[in-house]
Scaffold this motif. Structure first.
Motif, PDB file in Angstrom:
ATOM      1  N   GLU A 160       0.400  -1.279  -0.255  1.00 19.36           N
ATOM      2  CA  GLU A 160      -0.183  -0.179  -0.252  1.00 19.36           C
ATOM      3  C   GLU A 160       0.926   1.258   0.084  1.00 19.36           C
ATOM      4  O   GLU A 160       0.578   2.045  -0.540  1.00 19.36           O
ATOM      5  N   LEU A 161       2.142   1.621   0.826  1.00 21.12           N
ATOM      6  CA  LEU A 161       2.706   2.544   0.700  1.00 21.12           C
ATOM      7  C   LEU A 161       3.331   2.466  -0.450  1.00 21.12           C
ATOM      8  O   LEU A 161       3.554   3.792  -0.926  1.00 21.12           O
ATOM      9  N   LEU A 162       3.773   1.353  -1.457  1.00 21.71           N
ATOM     10  CA  LEU A 162       4.221   1.613  -2.488  1.00 21.71           C
ATOM     11  C   LEU A 162       4.036   1.983  -3.685  1.00 21.71           C
ATOM     12  O   LEU A 162       4.033   3.263  -4.356  1.00 21.71           O
ATOM     13  N   GLU A 163       2.475   1.349  -3.454  1.00 23.96           N
ATOM     14  CA  GLU A 163       1.178   2.299  -4.452  1.00 23.96           C
ATOM     15  C   GLU A 163       0.968   3.444  -3.707  1.00 23.96           C
ATOM     16  O   GLU A 163       1.069   4.830  -5.096  1.00 23.96           O
ATOM     17  N   ALA A 164       1.010   4.239  -2.685  1.00 27.16           N
ATOM     18  CA  ALA A 164       0.311   5.985  -2.223  1.00 27.16           C
ATOM     19  C   ALA A 164       1.868   6.369  -2.964  1.00 27.16           C
ATOM     20  O   ALA A 164       1.664   7.317  -3.379  1.00 27.16           O
ATOM     21  N   CYS A 165       3.317   6.316  -3.007  1.00 26.58           N
ATOM     22  CA  CYS A 165       4.069   6.685  -2.724  1.00 26.58           C
ATOM     23  C   CYS A 165       3.865   6.947  -4.449  1.00 26.58           C
ATOM     24  O   CYS A 165       4.325   8.279  -5.328  1.00 26.58           O
ATOM     25  N   SER A 169      -7.209  -0.059   6.915  1.00 24.72           N
ATOM     26  CA  SER A 169      -6.234  -0.787   6.481  1.00 24.72           C
ATOM     27  C   SER A 169      -6.303  -0.947   5.047  1.00 24.72           C
ATOM     28  O   SER A 169      -6.907  -1.021   4.989  1.00 24.72           O
ATOM     29  N   GLN A 170      -5.218  -1.370   4.692  1.00 27.68           N
ATOM     30  CA  GLN A 170      -5.193  -1.482   2.960  1.00 27.68           C
ATOM     31  C   GLN A 170      -5.333  -0.883   2.385  1.00 27.68           C
ATOM     32  O   GLN A 170      -6.048  -0.712   0.955  1.00 27.68           O
ATOM     33  N   ASP A 171      -6.006   0.305   2.578  1.00 29.49           N
ATOM     34  CA  ASP A 171      -6.294   1.654   1.479  1.00 29.49           C
ATOM     35  C   ASP A 171      -4.596   2.209   0.532  1.00 29.49           C
ATOM     36  O   ASP A 171      -4.655   3.702   1.485  1.00 29.49           O
ATOM     37  N   SER A 172      -4.405   2.313   0.158  1.00 31.02           N
ATOM     38  CA  SER A 172      -3.378   3.126  -0.725  1.00 31.02           C
ATOM     39  C   SER A 172      -3.854   4.037  -1.290  1.00 31.02           C
ATOM     40  O   SER A 172      -2.974   5.072  -0.797  1.00 31.02           O
ATOM     41  N   LYS A 173      -5.370   4.755  -1.169  1.00 25.57           N
ATOM     42  CA  LYS A 173      -5.512   5.706  -1.475  1.00 25.57           C
ATOM     43  C   LYS A 173      -5.697   6.454  -0.366  1.00 25.57           C
ATOM     44  O   LYS A 173      -5.911   8.136  -0.773  1.00 25.57           O
ATOM     45  N   HIS A 224      -3.281  10.309   0.508  1.00 28.37           N
ATOM     46  CA  HIS A 224      -4.135  11.270   0.997  1.00 28.37           C
ATOM     47  C   HIS A 224      -3.810  12.495   2.136  1.00 28.37           C
ATOM     48  O   HIS A 224      -3.113  12.839   2.561  1.00 28.37           O
ATOM     49  N   ALA A 225      -3.246  10.876   3.083  1.00 30.74           N
ATOM     50  CA  ALA A 225      -2.848  11.537   4.203  1.00 30.74           C
ATOM     51  C   ALA A 225      -1.249  11.991   4.038  1.00 30.74           C
ATOM     52  O   ALA A 225      -0.956  13.159   4.614  1.00 30.74           O
ATOM     53  N   MET A 226      -0.289  11.358   3.047  1.00 31.62           N
ATOM     54  CA  MET A 226       1.174  11.678   2.966  1.00 31.62           C
ATOM     55  C   MET A 226       0.536  13.064   2.269  1.00 31.62           C
ATOM     56  O   MET A 226       1.250  14.301   2.683  1.00 31.62           O
ATOM     57  N   LEU A 227       0.327  13.660   0.990  1.00 29.22           N
ATOM     58  CA  LEU A 227      -0.087  14.557   0.833  1.00 29.22           C
ATOM     59  C   LEU A 227      -0.652  16.003   1.267  1.00 29.22           C
ATOM     60  O   LEU A 227       0.029  16.584   1.452  1.00 29.22           O
TER      61      LEU A 227
END
Length: 179
Positions: A18-23, A128-132, A136-139
């Motif tokens: 999920e982290l890789l997808e979010a990145c 949990s398990q929500d890359s989107k 959004h949190a990272m952004l």
């Protein structure tokens, strides 16, 4: 340049996919970040495998770290990411380490994590398990001026109030005495 840190064993259920997808999502709209991924290889995942399959320049894979290298990552980071959905997750010490360092945490409400990280006060809790949601949190931390600093300061205060060894020991003694 905003710097995120994942620190933990390289296990898929710790949220690394999920982290890789979010990145990847984040790199499409804002390339001004670095995501450090540090952790020991496991039979399910290795640093080399991540390097081979995720060549995004914003993702830096460190492998297992300790001592000065680990401290250097803590000093560079502006937020810890710990999107675990590990079924035996209980009380991740890496979150306490981040709070001690004055960093906000983006994490999931698994195990005792919601007792450690208070949403919108010391970090951001995501499903949990929500890359989107992670994206959004990272952004949000990247684009919200001093939100990361504010959450990090509150995390450090919470750490000193509840999670130092002395306070933890006193709370445990109080709980046992009440039993």
């Amino acid at each position: 340049m905003f710097e995120f840190l994942y620190l933990g064993n390289l296990i898929p259920s710790k949220g690394i996919p999920e982290l890789l997808e979010a990145c990847h999502l984040l790199s499409e709209c804002s390339p001004d970040f670095i995501c450090h991924i540090a952790g020991a290889d496991t039979k399910e995942m290795s640093a080399e495998n991540i390097r081979t399959h995720h060549k995004l320049p914003q993702i830096i894979i460190h492998g297992a770290v300790s001592g000065q290298k680990k401290m250097a990552l803590w000093q560079r980071a502006q937020a810890l990411i710990f999107p675990t959905h590990y079924h035996n997750e209980c009380f991740p010490l890496v979150i306490l380490e981040a709070m001690q360092q004055g960093l906000p945490v983006i994490c999931t409400p698994v195990g005792a994590i919601p007792d450690m990280v208070i949403h919108e006060q010391t970090g951001l809790l995501i499903p949990s398990q929500d890359s989107k949601a992670l994206f959004h949190a990272m952004l949000r931390l990247m684009n919200s001026g001093n939100l990361a600093r504010k959450l990090g300061e509150s995390a450090a205060t919470s750490y000193r109030k509840y999670f130092t060894f002395c306070n933890f020991e006193n709370n445990l003694i109080r709980i046992l005495a009440e039993s």
